[in-house]
Design an enzyme around this catalytic site. Structure first.
Site, short mmCIF file in Angstrom:
data_model
loop_
_atom_site.label_atom_id
_atom_site.label_comp_id
_atom_site.label_asym_id
_atom_site.label_seq_id
_atom_site.Cartn_x
_atom_site.Cartn_y
_atom_site.Cartn_z
N HIS A 147 0.40 3.49 -6.07
CA HIS A 147 0.01 4.74 -6.73
C HIS A 147 0.25 5.96 -5.85
O HIS A 147 0.32 7.07 -6.36
CB HIS A 147 -1.42 4.66 -7.29
CG HIS A 147 -2.53 4.83 -6.29
ND1 HIS A 147 -3.24 3.80 -5.75
CD2 HIS A 147 -3.09 5.95 -5.78
CE1 HIS A 147 -4.16 4.25 -4.94
NE2 HIS A 147 -4.09 5.56 -4.93
N ASP A 200 -1.18 -3.16 -5.32
CA ASP A 200 -0.96 -1.71 -5.20
C ASP A 200 -0.29 -1.30 -3.88
O ASP A 200 -0.93 -0.72 -3.01
CB ASP A 200 -2.32 -1.02 -5.38
CG ASP A 200 -2.19 0.46 -5.69
OD1 ASP A 200 -1.09 1.02 -5.52
OD2 ASP A 200 -3.20 1.07 -6.09
N SER A 226 -6.50 6.03 0.23
CA SER A 226 -5.53 5.14 -0.39
C SER A 226 -4.39 4.90 0.56
O SER A 226 -3.84 5.86 1.12
CB SER A 226 -4.98 5.78 -1.66
OG SER A 226 -5.82 5.47 -2.72
N1 ARG Z 1 -8.59 4.62 -8.23
C1 ARG Z 1 -7.56 4.63 -7.25
C2 ARG Z 1 -7.53 6.01 -6.56
O1 ARG Z 1 -8.42 6.77 -6.72
C3 ARG Z 1 -6.24 4.28 -7.83
C4 ARG Z 1 -5.66 5.29 -8.74
C5 ARG Z 1 -4.31 4.99 -9.30
N2 ARG Z 1 -4.32 4.06 -10.38
C6 ARG Z 1 -4.55 4.35 -11.69
N3 ARG Z 1 -4.63 3.37 -12.52
N4 ARG Z 1 -4.70 5.57 -12.17
O2 ARG Z 1 -6.56 6.60 -6.23
N1 GLU Z 2 -7.52 5.38 -4.86
C1 GLU Z 2 -8.09 6.35 -3.98
C2 GLU Z 2 -7.07 7.27 -3.33
O1 GLU Z 2 -6.09 7.63 -3.92
C3 GLU Z 2 -8.88 5.64 -2.97
C4 GLU Z 2 -10.06 5.17 -3.63
C5 GLU Z 2 -11.22 6.01 -3.33
O2 GLU Z 2 -11.39 7.12 -3.84
O3 GLU Z 2 -11.97 5.47 -2.51
O4 GLU Z 2 -7.26 7.74 -2.24
#
Ligand code: ARG
Ligand code: GLU
Length: 706
Positions: A84, A220, A641
């Site tokens: 991502h 990921d 991330s």
């Molecule tokens: N929750 C993770 C973060 O905050 C992954 C986000 C990307 N994935 C998604 N399905 N939108 O970045």
């Molecule tokens: N998916 C998140 C990011 O893009 C990390 C997850 C979080 O917020 O801890 O940094």
């Protein structure tokens, strides 16, 4: 000030009540935490993590793009981050014919690696506590304006000195709301190429359905490579550039993790707000989050419906949709978590105790009450700002008008033709991923919410007039999307062909609306919003100092601010609900359980099915399957991330990519029972590269310890 720093030092030395797993520590000060870390199993020294005298693990970590972390995993500049995090690059190389989002991308030789304009990574060269230097010649009778001026002057001097005769960049950042200042010196590389990415059905497996959730099975990750000039220094893209030789890269461990094992996450968390006043937390969880969630639900429903109808639209909106959905889901978990933890009530209780203690301390006595007052006053402006961002600026055609407007103002000295060339590149970027029906339907849905939920006096008079003349937002949208030149790609290009100036668009409805909303925001909302906020921030400087004095035995860490941090904890399952316990690790078995060709988010590549049915797991097999993700108590945030997750010996065992939904309030309140970071098990990464992609030449570059 000196006295404060001294007491801060004492505080940092004292291991107090804070749960060992909470905290985002500055690498330079990690010495203070080493005894606790070693007690929890860590076997390295502070110097192994951060040193300015020799290569240390910090030299193997980069701030990736503007919002992620990445780490070096070979001597040839190979970096790994999340899928991502590389998503927009993968998307921008994709088309219906070459759909790397759907099929994945693997460069089988270095010459096939793809350059990415606009992408850069930066290394932290060093950091330094410059509080004394920044505040030298500060006198307590100075006004705030004088203080700000002094800080700016001193920072500029420091920045100049830190970068003189180098190609480095430097920044001074404030910590603890301006009670401490640190200098950060960086080296930035701009030639960063895409090396590999699994198909989204692996890299985004589970999609937005599983996002922020455990049990999780998302692969990921994506791979990039840093290129440098022949002298190994940063150079802008050239085909003659060579792979960068890093000072340090991670050794990968395939030993895996067990429940209870020490883990450490080293990366760039973006923003946390641990020390907030109760009123601020109330506003976020009870007002701001619910409204923003509602606005995004409306947009997501529209996007999802259109994306399901066409592959082209799905590619165009893949990245936009993921980012709208991501915060949407996080805010829901955050509000619930705050409610469950009773954070607002806890804060009110704390504030009472603080006030009791502060009764005879003139410096601190009135702080809580004044913050309370200011937050109440701020609310209508904060609410209008939230709506301006989420319901107005998120309309694509309105935002495009804004971008063009700003560019034309900046270009005002250019000839109309040169100016047109700049506008053309804005249009190119815009239309590449634009689908009008989504934008138009979203406009109707969210601008309607704006018109209902924001007090009429706070809305632009012109917009109110239009509503009463035309009847409603749907009618305004009808007129806007049928008559703005921006609604039709060909017309827009033809319109600018002959040259453009600031006056070219004065009669266009998209520009008229953009200007009406923007002027209204700039004149009616922003000034008071900024004014109150700057008073609030000033009070936090005192309140923060007060919290530290009040709780002398407490351990404090500075809120995240996109600077490099270390957080450590243990691999651990959790109990999200009554009668449910979640184990710490997931496996390929779970992917097969979820696999469903009918559901987009769960439709895995046929190749993975084949490998599974033949059990061709090779050296990545553990107990008849392959580990996929694991959870631990590390205190992480957005920006972490892609961060390396390392074991007690400093070897790479995982790649951080998410948090569990029940714990997303950890940006405001961390809870050892519920807060877990989610990491990709490095063995799954290696399995995918080796068996699914058959790109074993990449594995040969890495240093894998058994
Ligand atoms: N929750 C993770 C973060 O905050 C992954 C986000 C990307 N994935 C998604 N399905 N939108 O970045
Ligand atoms: N998916 C998140 C990011 O893009 C990390 C997850 C979080 O917020 O801890 O940094």
């Amino acid at each position: 000030m000196k006295r404060f720093i001294l007491s801060l030092f004492v505080i940092l030395l004292f291991v107090g009540k804070l749960a060992a797993d909470e905290g985002m520590w500055l690498p330079m000060l990690i010495k203070e935490r080493i005894p606790d870390m070693q007690k929890n199993g860590f076997r390295l020294t502070a110097e192994d993590l951060y040193s300015i005298n020799r290569a240390s693990l910090k030299d193997a970590i980069v701030h990736f793009g503007s919002g992620c972390t990445g780490e070096l995993i070979s001597s040839k500049g190979l970096i790994i981050t999340n899928h991502h995090c590389g998503f927009s690059q993968i998307q921008s190389h994709s088309s219906v014919e070459n759909d790397y989002l759907r099929d994945g991308f693997w460069a089988m030789s270095m010459s096939a690696e793809l350059p990415n304009s606009g992408l850069s990574v930066r290394f932290l060269i060093r950091m330094e506590d410059v509080t004394d230097k920044i505040l030298s010649s500060y006198r307590s009778n100075m006004t705030e304006d004088e203080r700000v001026k002094l800080i700016n002057e001193n920072s500029n001097e420091l920045l100049k000195a830190a970068t003189a005769n180098t190609h480095y960049q430097a920044r001074v950042e404030s910590l603890y709301y301006g009670n401490q200042y640190f200098l950060f010196v960086y080296e930035t590389f701009n030639d960063v190429r895409l090396v590999g990415a699994p198909p989204s059905s692996i890299g985004k497996f589970g999609g937005d359905t599983d996002n922020w959730m455990w049990p999780r099975h998302t692969g990921d990750f994506s791979l990039f490579r840093i290129y440098a000039g022949k002298d190994n220094k940063p150079a802008s893209y050239s085909k003659d550039n060579v792979p960068y030789t890093p000072k340090r890269f991670f050794t990968i461990s395939v030993k895996g993790v067990e429940e209870g094992d020490f883990t450490l996450v080293y990366g760039y968390p973006g923003r946390t707000q641990k020390y907030l006043h109760s009123q601020a937390v109330r506003y976020i969880t009870e007002k701001s989050n619910p409204h923003k969630i509602n606005l995004r639900t409306l947009r997501l429903n529209i996007q999802n419906e259109e994306m399901a109808k066409s592959q082209e639209v799905r590619i165009k909106y893949a990245s936009k949709n993921a980012s709208v959905s991501n915060s949407w889901k996080k805010w829901q978990g955050e509000s619930k978590g705050i409610e469950r933890l009773k954070t607002i009530e806890e804060k009110i209780k704390f504030e009472k105790e603080f006030n009791e203690w502060a009764k005879d301390k003139p410096e601190y006595r009135g702080v809580i009450a004044r913050l309370d007052e200011l937050y109440r006053e701020l609310e209508i402006y904060a609410f209008a700002t939230d709506y301006h961002n989420e319901a107005i600026s998120s309309n694509e055609i309105i935002r495009l008008a804004g971008t063009i407007n700003t560019a034309l103002k900046r270009n005002s000295k250019m000839t109309p033709l040169v100016s047109a060339a700049n506008i053309k590149s804005i249009l190119d970027g815009f239309y590449k991923d634009y689908y009008l029906p989504i934008d138009k339907k979203s406009f109707v849905a969210i601008v309607d919410q704006y018109s209902k939920n924001i007090q009429a006096e706070m809305q632009p008079p012109l917009f109110r007039d239009m509503i009463s003349k035309r009847g409603g937002v749907a009618e305004i949208a009808e007129c806007l999307y049928s008559s703005t030149v921006l609604a039709c790609e060909d017309k827009a290009y033809r319109f600018i062909e002959a040259g453009v100036t600031e006056d070219s668009f004065v009669k266009d409805p998209a520009f008229i609306l953009y200007n009406a909303f923007n002027d209204n925001f700039i004149n009616k909302i922003k000034p008071r919003f900024d004014e109150i906020n700057s008073e609030i921030n000033l009070l936090y400087r005192t309140y923060m100092r007060g919290q530290m004095e009040f709780n002398k035995t407490g351990v404090f860490y500075p809120d995240a601010n996109s600077t490099l941090r270390i957080t450590y904890g243990a691999v651990k399952g959790y109990k999200p609900n009554d009668a449910v316990y979640f184990k710490h690790i997931s496996t390929l078995e779970g992917i097969m359980e979820k696999d469903n060709p009918e559901i987009y988010d769960y439709n895995i590549p046929q190749r993975l099915r084949d490998i599974y049915s033949k059990k061709e797991f090779g050296r990545w097999e553990v107990n008849g399957t392959v580990p996929v993700c694991f959870i631990a108590t590390n205190h992480t945030s957005g920006g972490n991330s892609g961060s390396p997750v390392i074991n007690a010996d400093g070897e790479l065992v995982g790649i951080n990519f998410d948090r569990v939904w029940e714990g997303t309030m950890s940006d405001i309140a961390y809870d050892l029972q519920m807060c877990r970071n989610i990491s990709l098990d490095i063995r799954y990464v290696l399995f995918v590269i080796d068996k699914v992609a058959e790109a074993s030449h990449l594995i040969e570059e890495m240093n894998i310890a058994d």
